[in-house]
Every structure is written in C-alpha cells, then in structure tokens.
Write an enzyme that holds these catalytic residues in place. Sequence first.
Site, PDB file in Angstrom:
ATOM      1  CB  CYS A 142      25.659  33.565 110.716  1.00 29.71           C
ATOM      2  SG  CYS A 142      24.910  31.938 110.401  1.00 29.71           S
TER       3      CYS A 142
ATOM      4  CG  HIS B 117      23.748  29.133 107.169  1.00 29.32           C
ATOM      5  ND1 HIS B 117      24.344  28.505 108.219  1.00 29.32           N
ATOM      6  CD2 HIS B 117      22.990  28.191 106.549  1.00 29.32           C
ATOM      7  CE1 HIS B 117      23.955  27.230 108.239  1.00 29.32           C
ATOM      8  NE2 HIS B 117      23.137  27.017 107.240  1.00 29.32           N
TER       9      HIS B 117
ATOM     10  CD  GLU C 176      20.482  24.759 107.105  1.00 27.13           C
ATOM     11  OE1 GLU C 176      19.637  24.025 107.614  1.00 27.13           O
ATOM     12  OE2 GLU C 176      21.707  24.692 107.362  1.00 27.13           O
TER      13      GLU C 176
ATOM     14  CG  ASP D  76      29.132  25.369 110.103  1.00 29.62           C
ATOM     15  OD1 ASP D  76      28.982  26.129 111.082  1.00 29.62           O
ATOM     16  OD2 ASP D  76      28.271  25.255 109.215  1.00 29.62           O
ATOM     17  CB  SER D  77      26.432  23.969 113.443  1.00 32.86           C
ATOM     18  OG  SER D  77      26.045  24.920 112.472  1.00 32.86           O
TER      19      SER D  77
ATOM     20  CB  CYS E   7      30.660  27.186 113.317  1.00 35.99           C
ATOM     21  SG  CYS E   7      29.157  27.217 114.314  1.00 35.99           S
TER      22      CYS E   7
END
Lengths: 257, 257
Positions: free
Chosen positions: A180, A182, A148, A6-7, A69
């Site tokens: 996504c 996240h 985040e 993932d990024s 991702c």
Amino acid sequence: MIGLFDSGIGGLTVVRALLKAAPQADFVYLGDTARTPYGNKTQETVERYAIEDAQYVIKHGAQLVIVACNTASALALPKLQEAFPQIPFIGVVKPAAKEAVAITKRSVGVIGTRATVNSEIYDKVIHKYGPHLKVMQQACPLFVPLVEEGMLNDQLTKLIARRYLTPLRQANVESLILGCTHYPLLKPLIQRFMGKKVKVIDSANVVVKQAMEEYPQLFAAKDSPKQTIAFTDTSPLSDRIASKWLGRPVTAERAEL
Amino acid sequence: MIGLFDSGIGGLTVVRALLKAAPQADFVYLGDTARTPYGNKTQETVERYAIEDAQYVIKHGAQLVIVACNTASALALPKLQEAFPQIPFIGVVKPAAKEAVAITKRSVGVIGTRATVNSEIYDKVIHKYGPHLKVMQQACPLFVPLVEEGMLNDQLTKLIARRYLTPLRQANVESLILGCTHYPLLKPLIQRFMGKKVKVIDSANVVVKQAMEEYPQLFAAKDSPKQTIAFTDTSPLSDRIASKWLGRPVTAERAEL
C-alpha cells in the site's frame, strides 16, 4: 511525460521515489482525494475511478502511466489496459512481487488494504515467478488512517502494528512487501518490529526502478521540467502534507474529472 | 416518504432510531459508500456530494430529508436548503445541540470528525440556545475506521478512546454529544470511560424525535411500508453490516448518482 495516479496522497511516496531517481523528469500526478480511500470499495467502483484517473493524466500528456496505488493495481489493471490500449501501464504489484521473489528463499509476507489482500493478487503474481515460495498476507486497514493522521511514531500505532504484524513475525517471513503506497511512511516502525533480518520491500522504489529500466527516455532530465501535482479535492492541509512528504513546497492543482 | 442520507453506512444508526420509533413508516436511505468518508474532505466537495445525495432521495419521493451525517449537516445545510427550497431539511446538529442545552448546566463536550469540529458548528448552535454554556470540542478521526472495522469493544479502541476523551473527562463535561453518526456504536465504551454521570447524547435518537414532532404525518404507519436502503457502492460486506446494525436482513439497492 510520466503520469501517476493514486486514490489520494499515498501515491506521493512514488513521486518521492521518482524525484530521488530522476529529479528533472516531466510528470503529472493525480490524487483522487475527493473519493479517497479506494481500499474498502468494490472492484467495479475502483475500476471506474481508475479509468477516470488515468484519463486525466493521459489528457495532460502522460505517455506512460504508473498506477501508484496498490488497490487500483490489484483490481483495475486489466480494465485500464483495455480502456487505453496505446498507453503502457505499470502497477506497483508486479515490481514488488518480482523483487520479493529475487531476494526470498522460503516465505514472503504481504501487507495491504482489505481490497488488495482479498484480491489475492500478490499471492498469484509471486507464485507465477516463485512457485516454491510461501506467501502470507495480512490486511492492515487502520494503517492508512494512522498515516493520514500523521501518527507515524505514535504508541498507538506501535500497538496496532503489533496486532497486525505478530502473525507474520511468528511465521518468520524473510521479506515483507509494503503493499500500500501509504505504508512506506511507517517503514521505520515496521522494520523495527519485524527485526533487522526481514527485508522490507517498498513498492514505491521498485516500481520507479522498473519503469526507468523499461522507458528510460521518459525519465530524461529536462532543463525546465513540467512537474504537476493535482488533487480532486484540494485544501491547505493536503498541500501541507504533500510539501512535507516531498520536502518542497507544493500547491496542488484542482482536478475536475 | 422520509428521505435520509449519509456519507456511508454510519447514518444507518438514524435508520435504526427511525425503525424503533416508527417501524411502519415509508423511507428511503442513501449511503454514499462509493465516496465515503466525508469527514476529511473540503466544504465545497461535501456540499456537491450532499446535493447529489439529496437529489437521489427526493427523486425517490422524499418529502422531508434527514441529513443523517454530521459532516454534511455541519458543512452543507445552507446549500441544500438553497438547492431544494420546497423540501424541508433536518440536520443532526441542531437537535443534538438543543438537547445538550436542555440537559446541561455548565459545560458540554462534543466529539466528531475533523471537518465537523473545524466547522465549529456545534459551538455556534449551542451558544445560540445556551450562551452561558462552555463547549469543548474534540476531533476523533480514528473512530470511524474503528467502527467500520467492527472493533467496537477492542482493547485498541479503548486506548484510542482514552487518548481522545481524557481532556473531556478532565474538564468534567456534564454532557457529551456524539457528533458523528458512526459513534452511537461506540456509545457503551464511551459511556464507560466518561462515567455514569455524563449524559451521552446520541444525535440519531434526537434527530428522529425532532422530525417526528415537526412532521408527524410522515411517520404514520403504513400497511405495506416502502422501506428502501440504497448505497452508491454495494457489496456483500456492506449488506452484512447493514443487516447487523438494523437487526433484519438488508440487501441494498445500487444507487447511480
């Protein structure tokens, strides 16, 4: 050995789903925290990064690569498969799109980064399997920094979610893809806003499910499984977040690409 | 030739200040948009990126380098000076800190990214020149994505600003350093919230002022100035933002580091 990348830290939601489904499997996860995020970068750059990320997990023994991702799945999957023709790649887009087609009658909502939404990949893949479905997309660029920041249940996050999700709620979408990696951390908040009737699809769970169906032998329980988490930029903070998300102590290795 | 670099587009506020003060000067600006942002990355990674960025502008003729990025100024200035001993570097921290000392009697507020605030660099530099001053810092990690989303006067941005700035307002700081090159775009909103009496210090203006005082010959007007803007990741969107910020059409060059 299963490879995942993932990024950054977002793809750990896929690791979490993997650990739940196959706690004793061998895996190596790479989070490209030194260059995160990918969501507002160009296709060319995301392709280059994805190939370097894949190379790392393949070098560490991966026989299957889960692209954990959405941005890389949306923008780089053809180039990845071209660069490593001997390795199967599974992105998060197709499993989530197929799940949406399976459970939706009329209209699907999709939320993601700008890059994912602009690629229109979910639209294309959903229409391939369910040409009759209406697809409504919405970019939610502030969700990644909010996650985040750990602001998972903050009043400000609720207001921002209302801004992004109101058009989807007004359109009465029946299902909503969290496009996504996240976003699963915002699932409770998103589900509350959208209402109980809307089926929220977490791509982390469905990608693991598809990978296990296609490559069951790679998910076999080992007595002493090799489970590695590596980041291109490591810090006490990223270890703390990883530990919290996975519910076990994590000390990430530093990956040099 | 003046060199400038930043983690991305934020440092264009310094280019804007430069173009206002010396519209005919030669300069080369590099924005590391392929790896942006730096604000939540580690010192080691920021140092490595800053050295690669500086190398690029020096290779393109820079005789002075303005580090148009608070995070890199806070974390990487000693390593930069060590790597290129023949080139003078000016970061944004010292000029802003000195300006604050010059105009403040008791207490200074500082806002910036997490990396800048955690480095405590403003605290150290302000106390070097004004040991009697009280310094109050606040990390504002959502301001960068809000600016990059163009939400400069949005109701949500106002609410987020209220969250971050309330402690500084309650502490009655007399001046406030915008310790991130993205923040000047939020200056009107920040000034309104803090009140007219608070002097808001825009590091973009003060760094250009200091550089011109120390190296006036580099700011001389040329008949056909060489003015280059380069990004490590280029897109129509970044060109559009750069054009808007600078008030002139910009087509950025693609930089390979």
